[in-house]
Design a protein around this motif. Structure first.
Motif, short mmCIF file in Angstrom:
data_model
loop_
_atom_site.label_atom_id
_atom_site.label_comp_id
_atom_site.label_asym_id
_atom_site.label_seq_id
_atom_site.Cartn_x
_atom_site.Cartn_y
_atom_site.Cartn_z
N ARG A 1 0.78 -1.20 0.01
CA ARG A 1 0.02 0.21 0.13
C ARG A 1 1.05 1.24 0.02
O ARG A 1 0.46 2.14 -0.66
CB ARG A 1 -0.87 0.07 1.25
CG ARG A 1 -2.42 -0.66 0.95
CD ARG A 1 -2.10 -1.82 0.47
NE ARG A 1 -3.58 -2.62 -0.03
CZ ARG A 1 -3.43 -3.80 -0.78
NH1 ARG A 1 -2.42 -4.45 -1.11
NH2 ARG A 1 -4.42 -4.26 -1.22
N PHE A 2 1.98 1.19 0.67
CA PHE A 2 2.96 2.39 0.84
C PHE A 2 3.21 2.45 -0.51
O PHE A 2 3.24 3.60 -1.13
CB PHE A 2 3.94 2.07 1.93
CG PHE A 2 4.98 3.19 2.18
CD1 PHE A 2 4.92 4.17 2.98
CD2 PHE A 2 6.04 3.23 1.24
CE1 PHE A 2 5.60 5.33 3.16
CE2 PHE A 2 6.81 4.27 1.41
CZ PHE A 2 6.73 5.16 2.37
N SER A 3 3.88 1.66 -1.30
CA SER A 3 4.50 1.57 -2.63
C SER A 3 3.36 2.05 -3.44
O SER A 3 3.64 2.79 -4.49
CB SER A 3 5.09 0.24 -2.68
OG SER A 3 5.41 0.13 -4.29
N GLY B 1 -9.46 -9.45 -7.70
CA GLY B 1 -8.21 -9.48 -7.01
C GLY B 1 -7.26 -8.35 -7.75
O GLY B 1 -6.23 -7.89 -7.24
N GLN B 2 -7.86 -7.82 -8.83
CA GLN B 2 -7.00 -6.55 -9.36
C GLN B 2 -7.08 -5.38 -8.52
O GLN B 2 -8.06 -5.11 -7.96
CB GLN B 2 -7.84 -6.26 -10.74
CG GLN B 2 -7.17 -5.01 -11.49
CD GLN B 2 -7.99 -4.43 -12.48
OE1 GLN B 2 -9.06 -5.22 -13.13
NE2 GLN B 2 -7.81 -3.35 -12.97
N PRO B 3 -6.05 -4.84 -8.38
CA PRO B 3 -5.87 -3.61 -7.40
C PRO B 3 -6.47 -2.40 -8.30
O PRO B 3 -6.34 -2.08 -9.32
CB PRO B 3 -4.46 -3.54 -7.01
CG PRO B 3 -3.79 -4.13 -8.10
CD PRO B 3 -4.81 -5.10 -8.73
N VAL B 4 -7.14 -1.51 -7.25
CA VAL B 4 -7.56 -0.23 -7.69
C VAL B 4 -7.45 0.83 -6.72
O VAL B 4 -7.34 0.54 -5.56
CB VAL B 4 -9.23 -0.51 -7.93
CG1 VAL B 4 -9.51 -1.52 -9.19
CG2 VAL B 4 -10.02 -0.83 -6.72
N HIS C 1 -4.51 3.24 -13.30
CA HIS C 1 -4.60 1.66 -13.56
C HIS C 1 -3.20 1.33 -12.59
O HIS C 1 -2.27 1.92 -12.74
CB HIS C 1 -4.41 1.45 -14.89
CG HIS C 1 -5.26 1.97 -15.81
ND1 HIS C 1 -6.30 1.28 -15.70
CD2 HIS C 1 -5.41 3.22 -16.57
CE1 HIS C 1 -7.17 2.14 -16.89
NE2 HIS C 1 -6.47 3.19 -17.18
N LEU C 2 -3.49 0.23 -11.69
CA LEU C 2 -2.49 0.09 -10.84
C LEU C 2 -2.13 -1.44 -10.75
O LEU C 2 -2.90 -2.23 -11.18
CB LEU C 2 -3.08 0.27 -9.34
CG LEU C 2 -2.05 0.17 -8.36
CD1 LEU C 2 -0.98 1.07 -8.38
CD2 LEU C 2 -2.92 0.27 -6.97
N SER C 3 -0.68 -1.83 -10.51
CA SER C 3 -0.21 -3.03 -10.29
C SER C 3 0.51 -3.15 -9.13
O SER C 3 1.56 -2.14 -9.18
CB SER C 3 0.43 -3.59 -11.64
OG SER C 3 1.08 -5.01 -11.47
N VAL C 4 0.45 -4.01 -8.43
CA VAL C 4 1.49 -4.09 -7.16
C VAL C 4 1.91 -5.69 -6.95
O VAL C 4 1.13 -6.65 -7.58
CB VAL C 4 0.45 -3.93 -5.99
CG1 VAL C 4 0.04 -2.46 -5.81
CG2 VAL C 4 -0.59 -4.72 -5.53
N ALA D 1 6.53 -3.63 -4.78
CA ALA D 1 6.83 -2.63 -5.95
C ALA D 1 5.45 -2.57 -6.72
O ALA D 1 4.45 -3.34 -6.44
CB ALA D 1 7.57 -3.49 -7.05
N SER D 2 5.25 -1.18 -7.04
CA SER D 2 3.86 -0.82 -7.55
C SER D 2 4.13 -0.14 -8.93
O SER D 2 5.47 0.56 -9.15
CB SER D 2 3.23 -0.04 -6.68
OG SER D 2 2.96 -0.60 -5.59
N PHE D 3 3.37 -0.18 -9.73
CA PHE D 3 3.37 0.58 -11.15
C PHE D 3 2.08 1.14 -11.25
O PHE D 3 1.10 0.61 -11.22
CB PHE D 3 3.64 -0.39 -12.34
CG PHE D 3 4.07 0.56 -13.77
CD1 PHE D 3 5.08 0.97 -13.78
CD2 PHE D 3 2.94 0.27 -14.62
CE1 PHE D 3 5.42 1.74 -14.90
CE2 PHE D 3 3.29 0.96 -15.80
CZ PHE D 3 4.48 1.54 -16.08
N CYS D 4 2.12 2.43 -11.52
CA CYS D 4 0.78 3.29 -11.74
C CYS D 4 0.83 4.01 -13.18
O CYS D 4 1.44 4.63 -13.40
CB CYS D 4 0.43 3.97 -10.57
SG CYS D 4 -1.19 4.87 -10.79
#
Length: 183
Positions: A57-59, A89-92, A111-114, A122-125
Protein backbone atom coordinates in the motif's frame (compact mmCIF):
# COMPACT_ATOMS: atom_id res chain seq x y z
CA UNK A 1 -4.05 9.86 -23.36
CA UNK A 2 -1.38 9.11 -20.76
CA UNK A 3 -1.34 11.79 -18.06
CA UNK A 4 1.44 10.29 -15.96
CA UNK A 5 3.33 7.15 -14.99
CA UNK A 6 4.65 6.32 -11.54
CA UNK A 7 6.61 3.43 -10.13
CA UNK A 8 7.94 2.64 -6.69
CA UNK A 9 9.93 -0.15 -5.04
CA UNK A 10 9.82 -0.39 -1.29
CA UNK A 11 12.12 -2.34 0.99
CA UNK A 12 9.83 -4.29 3.33
CA UNK A 13 12.55 -4.20 5.98
CA UNK A 14 12.34 -0.40 5.98
CA UNK A 15 8.60 -0.61 6.65
CA UNK A 16 9.29 -3.10 9.47
CA UNK A 17 11.78 -0.66 10.98
CA UNK A 18 9.23 2.19 10.81
CA UNK A 19 6.64 0.00 12.52
CA UNK A 20 9.13 -0.97 15.22
CA UNK A 21 10.06 2.69 15.77
CA UNK A 22 6.56 4.26 15.60
CA UNK A 23 4.18 1.36 16.28
CA UNK A 24 0.66 1.43 14.88
CA UNK A 25 0.91 5.21 14.39
CA UNK A 26 2.90 4.58 11.21
CA UNK A 27 0.18 2.37 9.73
CA UNK A 28 -2.53 4.79 10.91
CA UNK A 29 -0.77 7.62 9.06
CA UNK A 30 -0.37 5.69 5.80
CA UNK A 31 -3.54 3.58 5.55
CA UNK A 32 -7.15 4.62 4.96
CA UNK A 33 -9.77 3.21 7.34
CA UNK A 34 -10.62 0.15 5.21
CA UNK A 35 -6.95 -0.64 4.63
CA UNK A 36 -6.20 -0.23 8.33
CA UNK A 37 -8.86 -2.80 9.26
CA UNK A 38 -7.45 -5.28 6.72
CA UNK A 39 -3.89 -4.64 7.93
CA UNK A 40 -4.88 -5.30 11.54
CA UNK A 41 -6.67 -8.55 10.63
CA UNK A 42 -3.74 -9.82 8.57
CA UNK A 43 -1.13 -8.74 11.10
CA UNK A 44 -2.96 -10.56 13.90
CA UNK A 45 -3.05 -13.85 11.97
CA UNK A 46 0.10 -13.64 9.82
CA UNK A 47 2.49 -10.86 10.86
CA UNK A 48 4.60 -11.21 7.69
CA UNK A 49 1.52 -10.88 5.45
CA UNK A 50 0.42 -7.81 7.39
CA UNK A 51 3.84 -6.26 6.92
CA UNK A 52 3.86 -6.95 3.16
CA UNK A 53 0.29 -5.62 2.90
CA UNK A 54 1.42 -2.33 4.46
CA UNK A 55 4.48 -2.22 2.20
CA UNK A 56 2.44 -2.75 -0.99
CA UNK A 57 0.00 0.00 0.00
CA UNK A 58 2.87 2.36 0.81
CA UNK A 59 4.48 1.58 -2.55
CA UNK A 60 1.22 1.92 -4.50
CA UNK A 61 0.47 5.31 -3.00
CA UNK A 62 3.98 6.51 -3.79
CA UNK A 63 3.60 5.33 -7.41
CA UNK A 64 0.18 6.97 -7.70
CA UNK A 65 1.46 10.27 -6.27
CA UNK A 66 4.22 10.26 -8.89
CA UNK A 67 1.80 9.42 -11.72
CA UNK A 68 -0.46 12.38 -10.89
CA UNK A 69 2.57 14.65 -10.61
CA UNK A 70 1.88 15.92 -7.09
CA UNK A 71 4.12 13.80 -4.95
CA UNK A 72 2.92 14.00 -1.36
CA UNK A 73 1.52 17.52 -1.66
CA UNK A 74 -2.10 18.56 -1.23
CA UNK A 75 -4.57 17.41 -2.25
CA UNK A 76 -2.60 14.12 -2.23
CA UNK A 77 -2.53 12.60 1.23
CA UNK A 78 -1.83 9.06 2.39
CA UNK A 79 -5.31 8.53 3.81
CA UNK A 80 -7.23 10.08 0.90
CA UNK A 81 -5.69 7.49 -1.42
CA UNK A 82 -6.87 3.94 -0.75
CA UNK A 83 -5.76 0.76 -2.49
CA UNK A 84 -8.65 -1.68 -2.73
CA UNK A 85 -9.21 -4.72 -4.90
CA UNK A 86 -11.92 -5.95 -7.19
CA UNK A 87 -13.47 -9.40 -6.73
CA UNK A 88 -10.99 -10.64 -9.34
CA UNK A 89 -8.11 -9.49 -7.11
CA UNK A 90 -7.16 -6.59 -9.40
CA UNK A 91 -5.91 -3.66 -7.32
CA UNK A 92 -7.69 -0.33 -7.78
CA UNK A 93 -7.22 3.17 -6.46
CA UNK A 94 -10.16 4.57 -4.46
CA UNK A 95 -9.92 8.26 -3.67
CA UNK A 96 -11.54 10.32 -0.95
CA UNK A 97 -12.11 13.96 -0.03
CA UNK A 98 -10.30 16.78 -1.80
CA UNK A 99 -8.09 14.33 -3.73
CA UNK A 100 -11.15 12.65 -5.24
CA UNK A 101 -12.63 16.02 -6.21
CA UNK A 102 -9.35 17.16 -7.81
CA UNK A 103 -8.86 13.85 -9.66
CA UNK A 104 -12.40 13.84 -11.07
CA UNK A 105 -12.15 17.52 -12.08
CA UNK A 106 -9.02 16.67 -14.06
CA UNK A 107 -10.90 13.84 -15.86
CA UNK A 108 -8.37 11.20 -14.82
CA UNK A 109 -8.45 7.43 -14.42
CA UNK A 110 -5.81 5.27 -12.69
CA UNK A 111 -4.53 1.77 -13.44
CA UNK A 112 -2.45 0.02 -10.80
CA UNK A 113 -0.27 -3.06 -10.47
CA UNK A 114 1.32 -4.17 -7.18
CA UNK A 115 3.59 -7.06 -6.29
CA UNK A 116 5.62 -8.19 -3.33
CA UNK A 117 8.28 -10.68 -2.39
CA UNK A 118 9.95 -11.37 0.93
CA UNK A 119 12.07 -8.20 1.01
CA UNK A 120 10.45 -5.89 -1.55
CA UNK A 121 7.10 -4.48 -2.62
CA UNK A 122 6.76 -2.78 -5.98
CA UNK A 123 4.01 -0.84 -7.72
CA UNK A 124 3.38 0.61 -11.14
CA UNK A 125 0.66 3.16 -11.83
CA UNK A 126 -0.55 4.65 -15.09
CA UNK A 127 -2.92 7.61 -14.97
CA UNK A 128 -4.77 8.52 -18.11
CA UNK A 129 -6.77 11.56 -19.06
CA UNK A 130 -10.19 10.47 -20.20
CA UNK A 131 -11.15 12.28 -23.36
CA UNK A 132 -14.83 12.79 -23.89
CA UNK A 133 -15.96 13.00 -27.47
CA UNK A 134 -19.00 14.57 -29.02
CA UNK A 135 -21.11 12.18 -31.13
CA UNK A 136 -19.70 13.60 -34.38
CA UNK A 137 -16.15 12.74 -33.22
CA UNK A 138 -16.86 9.06 -32.48
CA UNK A 139 -15.60 6.63 -35.12
CA UNK A 140 -16.42 2.94 -35.49
CA UNK A 141 -12.89 2.07 -34.38
CA UNK A 142 -13.56 3.95 -31.11
CA UNK A 143 -16.72 2.07 -30.25
CA UNK A 144 -17.44 -1.36 -28.91
CA UNK A 145 -18.72 -4.10 -31.18
CA UNK A 146 -22.13 -3.96 -29.45
CA UNK A 147 -22.41 -0.25 -30.29
CA UNK A 148 -21.47 -0.91 -33.90
CA UNK A 149 -24.02 -3.73 -34.07
CA UNK A 150 -26.72 -1.44 -32.62
CA UNK A 151 -25.91 1.19 -35.25
CA UNK A 152 -26.11 -1.41 -38.01
CA UNK A 153 -29.49 -2.66 -36.75
CA UNK A 154 -30.73 0.93 -36.66
CA UNK A 155 -29.48 1.54 -40.21
CA UNK A 156 -31.11 -1.68 -41.40
CA UNK A 157 -34.40 -0.61 -39.82
CA UNK A 158 -34.15 2.74 -41.57
CA UNK A 159 -33.59 0.98 -44.89
CA UNK A 160 -36.46 -1.44 -44.37
CA UNK A 161 -39.02 0.92 -42.85
CA UNK A 162 -38.51 4.15 -44.69
CA UNK A 163 -40.65 4.96 -47.77
CA UNK A 164 -37.67 6.84 -49.09
CA UNK A 165 -34.59 4.76 -48.26
CA UNK A 166 -32.09 7.49 -49.04
CA UNK A 167 -31.68 8.42 -45.37
CA UNK A 168 -31.14 4.76 -44.42
CA UNK A 169 -28.57 4.31 -47.16
CA UNK A 170 -26.82 7.49 -46.07
CA UNK A 171 -26.67 6.29 -42.45
CA UNK A 172 -25.32 2.88 -43.49
CA UNK A 173 -22.76 4.40 -45.86
CA UNK A 174 -21.61 6.79 -43.10
CA UNK A 175 -21.07 3.88 -40.73
CA UNK A 176 -19.16 1.86 -43.30
CA UNK A 177 -17.02 4.79 -44.41
CA UNK A 178 -15.48 5.24 -40.96
CA UNK A 179 -12.09 3.77 -39.98
CA UNK A 180 -12.46 0.12 -38.97
CA UNK A 181 -14.84 -0.38 -41.89
CA UNK A 182 -17.37 -3.18 -41.48
CA UNK A 183 -17.55 -5.70 -44.29
Amino acid sequence: MIYGIGTDICDVRRIAASLARHGDRFAEKVLADGELATWRERSARWPDRGLRYLATRFSAKEAFSKAIGLGMRMPMTWRHCEVAKLRSGQPVIVLHGALKEWFEAQGLQAHLSVTDETDYAASFCVVEKIQTKSPDQVHVSDTSSSTVLAELVEAKALLAGSPSTSSGRTALSEICRQPGQIT
